[in-house]
Design an enzyme around this catalytic site. Structure first.
Site, short mmCIF file in Angstrom:
data_model
loop_
_atom_site.label_atom_id
_atom_site.label_comp_id
_atom_site.label_asym_id
_atom_site.label_seq_id
_atom_site.Cartn_x
_atom_site.Cartn_y
_atom_site.Cartn_z
N HIS A 83 0.82 -1.21 0.00
CA HIS A 83 0.00 0.00 0.00
C HIS A 83 0.86 1.27 0.00
O HIS A 83 0.32 2.38 -0.08
CB HIS A 83 -0.98 0.00 1.18
CG HIS A 83 -0.38 0.34 2.51
ND1 HIS A 83 -0.01 -0.61 3.44
CD2 HIS A 83 -0.12 1.53 3.09
CE1 HIS A 83 0.46 -0.02 4.51
NE2 HIS A 83 0.41 1.28 4.34
N ASP A 104 24.05 13.81 10.35
CA ASP A 104 23.58 13.30 11.64
C ASP A 104 24.78 12.96 12.52
O ASP A 104 25.65 12.19 12.12
CB ASP A 104 22.73 12.05 11.44
CG ASP A 104 21.48 12.33 10.61
OD1 ASP A 104 21.04 13.49 10.59
OD2 ASP A 104 20.95 11.39 10.00
N ASP A 135 -0.05 -7.62 1.85
CA ASP A 135 0.42 -6.23 1.81
C ASP A 135 1.95 -6.22 1.86
O ASP A 135 2.56 -5.91 2.87
CB ASP A 135 -0.17 -5.45 2.99
CG ASP A 135 0.11 -3.96 2.91
OD1 ASP A 135 0.49 -3.49 1.81
OD2 ASP A 135 -0.05 -3.27 3.93
N SER A 226 4.33 2.73 8.14
CA SER A 226 3.96 1.71 7.17
C SER A 226 5.16 1.27 6.32
O SER A 226 5.96 2.10 5.89
CB SER A 226 2.86 2.23 6.25
OG SER A 226 1.64 2.34 6.91
#
Length: 296
Positions: A83, A104, A135, A226
């Site tokens: 997705h 960083d 997914d 995600s």
């Protein structure tokens, strides 16, 4: 990523064939080790403390019209959620920690600038229709990345599955925190694996062996996480490494309930097949470039 507290699962994996130990096979042989050491993450992370800056060299930030996490699994492929695919220009950033800075640094030293590599193929599982099933996707880098101390692949086990023996899994990402905003700094949270029926009851979806149901009282993934990896520290062929077992898929809108994660082990044959065949053919491969500054 919500308020979190991490307990890392340390397991010893041994594959036995006809009573004899057999080496565990990995998708990428030199994987799952960082310059911090695979088991050096804090044993207790509270109130959204950042991840070890040097401890997750496989983390990928996928940037397009949406922002997702992912994991570097070979020098050409990043594993993420289906997705997370879009039709817009997509770039994968590797060697990233703090999205709000160019360089960083910590008391232990500084990392080189992250690099951005365009994606030339977004390959979803052939049975993917909706994030509730299958997914999972592979994002192919337009140019193979050169491994460094700060850019390394995570381990994927191809001939052994210890998932049922692992109680605690570690999620990593730049998603929303308890303050409702995405994190500029990479964070970790511990998820406790529970019976899949709990997630089925919460979401009304079929949550089966192709999923992992996990969460914790203070530890949750959230929007923006995600596609990111769910992993554990294990001993593979006598060496401590980080192996991936899940992918952040979906959860409740308030990020307070158990989450559903794609079970990577369930899809290992498909992953290995795509990597082996290289994915679809393309005629143009743009070069990667170094980040000057960005914030998504």
């Amino acid at each position: 990523m919500k308020i979190n507290a991490a307990v890392i699962a340390l397991l010893s994996c041994a594959l036995m064939v006809d009573g004899e130990p057999t080496p565990i096979s990995l998708l990428e042989a030199d994987c799952g080790v960082s310059i911090s050491g695979s088991s050096s993450q804090n044993s207790k992370i509270v109130n959204g403390w950042p991840a070890d800056m040097f401890g997750n060299p496989w983390m990928a930030l996928i940037s397009s019209s949406v922002t997702c996490g992912g994991s570097l699994i070979t020098n050409r492929f990043v594993l993420s959620a289906a997705h997370c695919r879009t039709n817009s220009h997509t770039v994968v950033y590797l060697g990233e920690f703090d999205r709000s800075t160019t360089t960083d640094c910590s008391n232990a030293g500084c990392m080189p600038n992250a690099i951005g590599i365009p994606v030339d193929a977004q390959i979803a599982h052939p049975s993917y229709i909706h994030l509730s099933q299958n997914d999972i996707a592979l994002f192919r880098l337009a140019t193979p990345v050169q491994y460094t101390a700060y850019i390394q692949p995570i381990c994927l086990l191809t001939n052994y599955n210890p998932l049922n023996s692992i109680r605690h899994l570690t999620a990593t990402g730049w998603g929303k925190t308890e303050f409702g905003l995405p994190s500029s700094i990479l964070r970790t949270a511990t998820l406790t694996q529970v019976d899949r029926s709990y997630c089925s009851g919460i979401y009304g979806n079929r949550v089966d062996m192709s999923h992992i149901c996990a969460g914790d009282y203070n530890s949750h993934t959230c929007m923006g996480d995600s596609g990111g990896p769910i992993s554990a520290v294990i001993t593979i062929n006598g060496r401590i490494r980080v192996a991936q077992f899940g992918i952040v898929s979906y959860g409740d809108s308030e990020c307070r309930e158990l989450g559903v994660y794609t079970n990577v082990m369930h899809h290992m044959n498909w992953i290995a097949s795509v990597v082996r065949h290289g994915g679809p053919q393309v005629t143009q491969r743009p070069n990667y470039y170094y980040i000057q500054w960005y914030y998504i």
